[in-house]
Scaffold this motif. Structure first.
Motif, short mmCIF file in Angstrom:
data_model
loop_
_atom_site.label_atom_id
_atom_site.label_comp_id
_atom_site.label_asym_id
_atom_site.label_seq_id
_atom_site.Cartn_x
_atom_site.Cartn_y
_atom_site.Cartn_z
N HIS A 77 11.83 26.37 -21.15
CA HIS A 77 12.01 25.64 -19.95
C HIS A 77 12.77 24.45 -20.09
O HIS A 77 12.44 24.02 -21.42
N GLN A 78 13.73 24.29 -19.27
CA GLN A 78 14.17 22.63 -19.46
C GLN A 78 13.51 21.83 -18.44
O GLN A 78 13.19 22.41 -17.46
N LEU A 79 13.36 20.54 -18.73
CA LEU A 79 12.66 19.51 -18.17
C LEU A 79 13.82 18.60 -17.51
O LEU A 79 14.61 17.92 -18.12
N GLY A 80 13.71 18.37 -16.13
CA GLY A 80 14.51 17.60 -15.32
C GLY A 80 13.77 16.72 -14.61
O GLY A 80 12.54 16.81 -14.27
N GLY A 81 14.44 15.59 -13.91
CA GLY A 81 13.99 14.83 -13.25
C GLY A 81 13.68 13.38 -13.79
O GLY A 81 14.01 13.03 -14.94
N PRO A 82 12.86 12.50 -13.09
CA PRO A 82 11.88 12.76 -11.82
C PRO A 82 13.14 12.95 -10.64
O PRO A 82 14.07 12.18 -10.85
N LEU A 83 12.55 13.56 -9.64
CA LEU A 83 13.34 13.50 -8.34
C LEU A 83 12.32 13.43 -7.04
O LEU A 83 11.35 13.65 -7.27
N TRP A 84 13.18 13.15 -6.06
CA TRP A 84 12.39 12.96 -4.88
C TRP A 84 11.97 14.30 -4.23
O TRP A 84 12.62 15.28 -4.14
N ALA A 85 10.30 14.64 -4.20
CA ALA A 85 9.79 15.78 -3.70
C ALA A 85 9.51 15.83 -2.26
O ALA A 85 8.80 17.03 -1.98
N GLU A 86 9.78 14.72 -1.54
CA GLU A 86 9.30 14.79 -0.02
C GLU A 86 10.36 15.25 0.77
O GLU A 86 11.50 15.48 0.23
N PRO A 87 10.36 15.26 2.13
CA PRO A 87 11.36 15.94 2.77
C PRO A 87 12.69 14.81 2.86
O PRO A 87 12.28 13.47 2.63
N ALA A 91 0.79 -1.32 0.10
CA ALA A 91 -0.07 -0.09 0.19
C ALA A 91 0.76 1.34 0.08
O ALA A 91 0.49 2.23 -0.71
N LYS A 92 1.78 1.26 0.69
CA LYS A 92 2.98 2.26 0.65
C LYS A 92 3.58 2.55 -0.46
O LYS A 92 3.88 3.73 -0.97
N VAL A 93 4.00 1.44 -1.22
CA VAL A 93 4.62 1.60 -2.47
C VAL A 93 3.75 2.28 -3.40
O VAL A 93 4.16 3.06 -4.28
N LYS A 94 2.33 2.22 -3.47
CA LYS A 94 1.53 3.03 -4.35
C LYS A 94 1.58 4.34 -4.18
O LYS A 94 1.44 5.08 -5.06
N ALA A 95 1.92 4.77 -3.23
CA ALA A 95 2.08 6.21 -3.02
C ALA A 95 3.46 6.68 -3.44
O ALA A 95 3.51 8.09 -3.34
N SER A 96 4.38 5.94 -3.85
CA SER A 96 5.74 6.47 -4.35
C SER A 96 5.71 7.27 -5.31
O SER A 96 6.36 8.48 -5.69
N ALA A 97 4.77 7.36 -6.45
CA ALA A 97 4.71 8.04 -7.78
C ALA A 97 4.45 9.50 -7.18
O ALA A 97 4.85 10.36 -7.68
N SER A 98 3.50 9.60 -5.95
CA SER A 98 3.18 11.04 -5.77
C SER A 98 4.13 11.65 -4.98
O SER A 98 4.13 12.88 -4.50
N LYS A 99 5.49 10.77 -4.51
CA LYS A 99 6.60 11.51 -3.80
C LYS A 99 7.50 12.02 -4.65
O LYS A 99 8.64 12.73 -4.49
N GLN A 100 7.34 11.79 -6.18
CA GLN A 100 8.22 12.17 -7.35
C GLN A 100 7.82 13.18 -8.04
O GLN A 100 6.54 13.51 -8.03
N ALA A 101 8.69 13.98 -8.65
CA ALA A 101 8.25 15.02 -9.40
C ALA A 101 9.34 15.45 -10.22
O ALA A 101 10.42 15.08 -10.35
N LEU A 102 8.75 16.52 -11.42
CA LEU A 102 9.68 16.81 -12.57
C LEU A 102 9.88 18.14 -12.08
O LEU A 102 8.93 18.75 -11.68
N VAL A 103 11.01 18.76 -12.94
CA VAL A 103 11.37 20.08 -12.56
C VAL A 103 11.31 20.82 -13.71
O VAL A 103 12.03 20.35 -14.99
N PHE A 104 10.52 21.79 -13.87
CA PHE A 104 10.48 22.62 -15.12
C PHE A 104 11.69 24.08 -14.71
O PHE A 104 11.09 24.58 -14.01
N GLN A 105 12.60 24.23 -15.26
CA GLN A 105 13.35 25.12 -14.88
C GLN A 105 13.76 26.18 -16.22
O GLN A 105 14.04 25.70 -17.32
N CYS A 106 13.47 27.60 -15.72
CA CYS A 106 13.87 28.51 -17.17
C CYS A 106 15.10 28.43 -17.40
O CYS A 106 15.95 28.79 -16.58
N VAL A 107 15.58 28.63 -18.72
CA VAL A 107 16.94 28.75 -19.00
C VAL A 107 17.42 30.12 -18.85
O VAL A 107 18.56 30.46 -18.84
#
Length: 637
Positions: A368-378, A310-326
């Protein structure tokens, strides 16, 4: 040190730990004795086995973290650890989960009779219910020996390496320090050794991976070989890859695109955490970060690994993509998943909607440049970090780098846990081409506006805030009014021109506030160390042939230093060369420099005109009149 074994002496016996370790290999090169913490090791002067003294901070911090982890784990079994230098006062241990707290209460009631003393575990003693530790790439064995001599509550420490020379050296150092009852050298491929311990009863409670370079090849085996709730410690020294110099290489190793950014060090930590969680999810497991540190030339993460579908299903919501302006560096995060509701007591997740930005940046109009996914939680467990900080502060003589550990952990406790990434103060000023405000002035302006702000242990000039990017640029617009920029010098297509052409909606107040200066800064704690020695940083890879890394390496560094830089031009030659170009302002009658002009005021002779073909004539200098001794125009490097 991980590599191909050379000169194996019965590999099967060495893998099983049955070969005696008291045999000494004849010394082919001079050896030096290195003392670090409570350990003393013999280290060959030739670069046969890898060792870097600059990473003493890494090893000290690891000993401190494992000590507190052992305190938590053994408290659930009714065992109290004794740390040298600590006052004999029972500590109140707050467990990391409610289940462990319930187990601790049951265990305490079952094991302690009225009037009985609690069981204790001391340094250097075998604790039958203690932690089983694996150092997958042990090299000289220094880290494992320090665990045995400084961390209480251990059942065994397996020091593994694939190199026969390294295992020989480990055996000698284990005998030298008298910890053969705790430290067991092994010669095996670290991945195969961890894959052989996938059964729940054979897993390790602590796995430490500190390879030369990237740990990516070992992560899949590590997340399977660590016990339920066990501790996984990983070091990454390939910062060039994680910092965005090679995004495609970062993706091939860690499954994420790294971006070049001033927040690249924290982004590197979050990419490593994402990679660990992604690999753990394949086996219905997930990670919980305890401490994540960016220091010197590497990043170091400490995570606990749990199992739960059940906790593994929440992992996708803990990751995020980054949009960074060049252009201006503004970044936005887009979560991969979100909680869509609950049904029958279960939380359902779905794909998130996005993107959070337009095709062009709303501040400077760039892409914008697109980076990630990366960990978005604490990335830290602040309660656990606080316990490590308290233990180090009350026992400063335990580690040689205690002062720096206190400084780094103090800044970490002050960081905003729910705000990923940060801006850099000099980056903001450079974008709008204005002078840089002081850190206290910018922090005060954000606090006056009602936002939260903190520092970051990963960067001296970091500004970590929950303020939206529009508010941050409004504050910089207000600062530009205090220290104006010459707008006529700005290109209309530059980010600075487009940002400053908009009037600020927020009126910033730069009056210094008392709470703008964090406690760690007021106390002058040592957060960022100076260079500890000459040519410090990542050391050369250990070589099986034992090539010396001393004077030859220093000579090679000296020869290669600045080899790509062109030598500076002699001022006299430069002045003579510029005098060969005619002054356009003089021809127009507007040059006011007279004899001080760096260009020629003499009219070209007919012979000179005939010698130079029209297509070969040098381009005319810039329209702007140069100052005294300042060269402009073509032909100037």
């Amino acid at each position: 040190m991980e590599g191909q074994p050379q000169g194996l002496r019965n590999p099967a016996a060495m893998e099983n730990g049955t070969e005696p370790c008291g045999e000494e290999r004849p010394s082919e090169a001079q050896e030096t004795t290195v003392t670090e913490g409570a350990a003393k090791i013999a280290f060959p002067s030739a670069n046969e086995v890898f060792y870097n003294p600059v990473q003493e901070f890494n090893r000290d911090l690891t000993c401190a973290v494992i000590t507190e982890f052992a305190r938590v784990q053994l408290a659930a079994k009714g065992i109290q650890i004794k740390v040298p230098g600590e006052k004999d006062v029972p500590k109140v241990v707050v467990n990391l989960s409610e289940q462990e707290e319930e187990k601790a209460e049951l265990k305490e009631g079952a094991n302690l009779a009225p009037g009985d003393q609690p069981r204790t575990a001391a340094v250097g003693e075998i604790c039958k219910e203690g932690l089983r530790v694996l150092e997958g790439l042990a090299a000289s064995g220094l880290r494992s020996i320090r665990f045995a001599r400084e961390v209480p509550g251990l059942q065994s420490v397996v020091a593994n390496d694939a190199s026969a020379r390294a295992v020989d050296l480990m055996c000698r150092n284990v005998q030298l320090n008298g910890v053969a009852h705790l430290v067991h050298p092994r010669q095996a491929d670290a991945r195969m050794l961890m894959y052989q311990h996938q059964k729940a009863s054979e897993r390790f409670d602590v796995i430490d991976l500190d390879p030369y370079g990237s740990p990516a090849p070992f992560l899949d085996a590590a997340v399977q070989a660590v016990s339920e709730g066990g501790l996984l410690c990983v070091t990454c020294t390939d910062m060039a890859v994680l910092a965005g110099n090679s995004g495609e290489t970062c993706y091939s190793k860690y499954g994420a695109m790294a971006l070049k950014s001033r927040a690249c060090h924290e982004m590197a930590l979050r990419i490593v955490l994402h990679s660990l969680d992604l690999r753990a999810n394949c086996y219905q497991r997930f990670v919980v970060p305890l401490l994540s540190v960016s220091a010197d030339f590497y990043v170091r993460v400490f995570v606990r690994v749990f199992t739960g579908q059940a906790k593994v299903k929440a992992s996708a919501s803990k990751q995020a993509l980054v949009f960074q302006c060049v252009g201006c560096g503004t970044f936005h995060l887009q979560r991969l998943g979100k909680a869509s509701g609950a049904s029958g007591g279960r939380v359902k997740f779905s794909a998130a909607c996005g993107p959070p930005v337009a095709p062009e940046c709303g501040h400077c109009g760039q892409r914008h440049q697109l980076g990630g996914p990366l960990w978005a939680e604490p990335i830290h467990d602040l309660d656990f970090v606080g316990r490590v900080l308290e233990a180090v502060s009350t026992n400063p003589g335990r580690f040689h780098t205690s002062e720096r550990i206190r400084g780094v952990l103090s800044v970490i406790t002050e960081e905003l846990p729910d705000v990923p990434l940060y801006y850099a103060l000099d980056q903001l000023s450079s974008t709008v081409r204005c002078s840089t405000p002081s850190l206290l002035q910018l922090r005060s302006a954000l606090l006056h506006a009602g936002f939260r702000v903190s520092l970051s242990h990963a960067c001296k000039n970091a500004v970590k805030t929950d303020a939206p990017s529009s508010a941050l640029w409004d504050i910089m617009r207000c600062w530009e009014k205090v220290c104006p920029v010459k707008r006529e010098r700005l290109s209309e297509s530059s980010p600075a021109f487009r940002i400053l052409s908009v009037e600020p909606r927020l009126q910033a107040n730069f009056t210094i506030r008392d709470d703008a200066n964090p406690s760690s800064r007021q106390r002058g704690l040592k957060r960022f160390q100076a260079n500890p020695e000459a040519n410090w940083g990542p050391r050369p890879r250990a070589r099986p042939g034992g090539k010396a890394a001393g004077e030859a390496m220093e000579e090679r560094r000296r020869l290669h230093q600045s080899k790509r830089k062109e030598p500076a031009e002699d001022p006299v030659q430069r002045a003579a060369r510029l005098k060969t170009f005619p002054c356009k302002r003089f021809k127009e009658g507007t040059c006011q420099h007279g004899d001080q002009c760096c260009y020629s005021h003499s009219s070209p002779t007919p012979e000179d005109t005939a010698e130079v073909a029209p297509g070969d004539h040098p381009e005319t200098p810039s329209q702007n009149p140069p100052g005294p001794g300042v060269a402009t125009g073509s032909g100037v490097d």
